[in-house]
Motif scaffolding. Structure first.
Motif: not given
Length: 96
Positions: A13, A65, A68, A77, A79
């Motif tokens: 991240y 994102y 998760e 993840l 997005f």
């Protein structure tokens, strides 16, 4: 979630937020492999994977994102992003 997966995600991240190639280089294994609908076959090499990921993250706009999923050292993840006026939705599947 394993501690290894949590640590990876925190660093991942940070890379996405800062778009710093050095942060990505520290995350990608020497034998990393990338698969994409844009390729006929998976591509395997750290230089190739890092080049693709750096190019993609720089080309995306409004990248975020949205979901998760983590199972041990397996991470998915989801997005959303856009390129120009085209909206995209996809996943990153990562094995730590």
């Amino acid at each position: 979630m394993s501690n290894e997966a949590r640590d990876f995600l925190n660093r991942w991240y940070a890379f996405v937020e800062k778009q710093d190639p050095a942060l990505l280089d520290a995350l990608v294994a020497e034998d990393a492999m990338i698969s994409s609908p844009a390729f006929y076959t998976p591509k395997q090499s750290k230089p190739y994977v890092t080049a693709i990921l750096n190019a993609v993250i720089q080309g995306f706009e409004d990248f975020i994102y949205t979901k998760e999923w983590v199972d041990g050292n397996e991470i998915i993840l989801e997005f959303e992003t856009r390129i120009g006026d085209k909206k995209l939705k996809g996943i990153d599947r990562i094995t730590v």
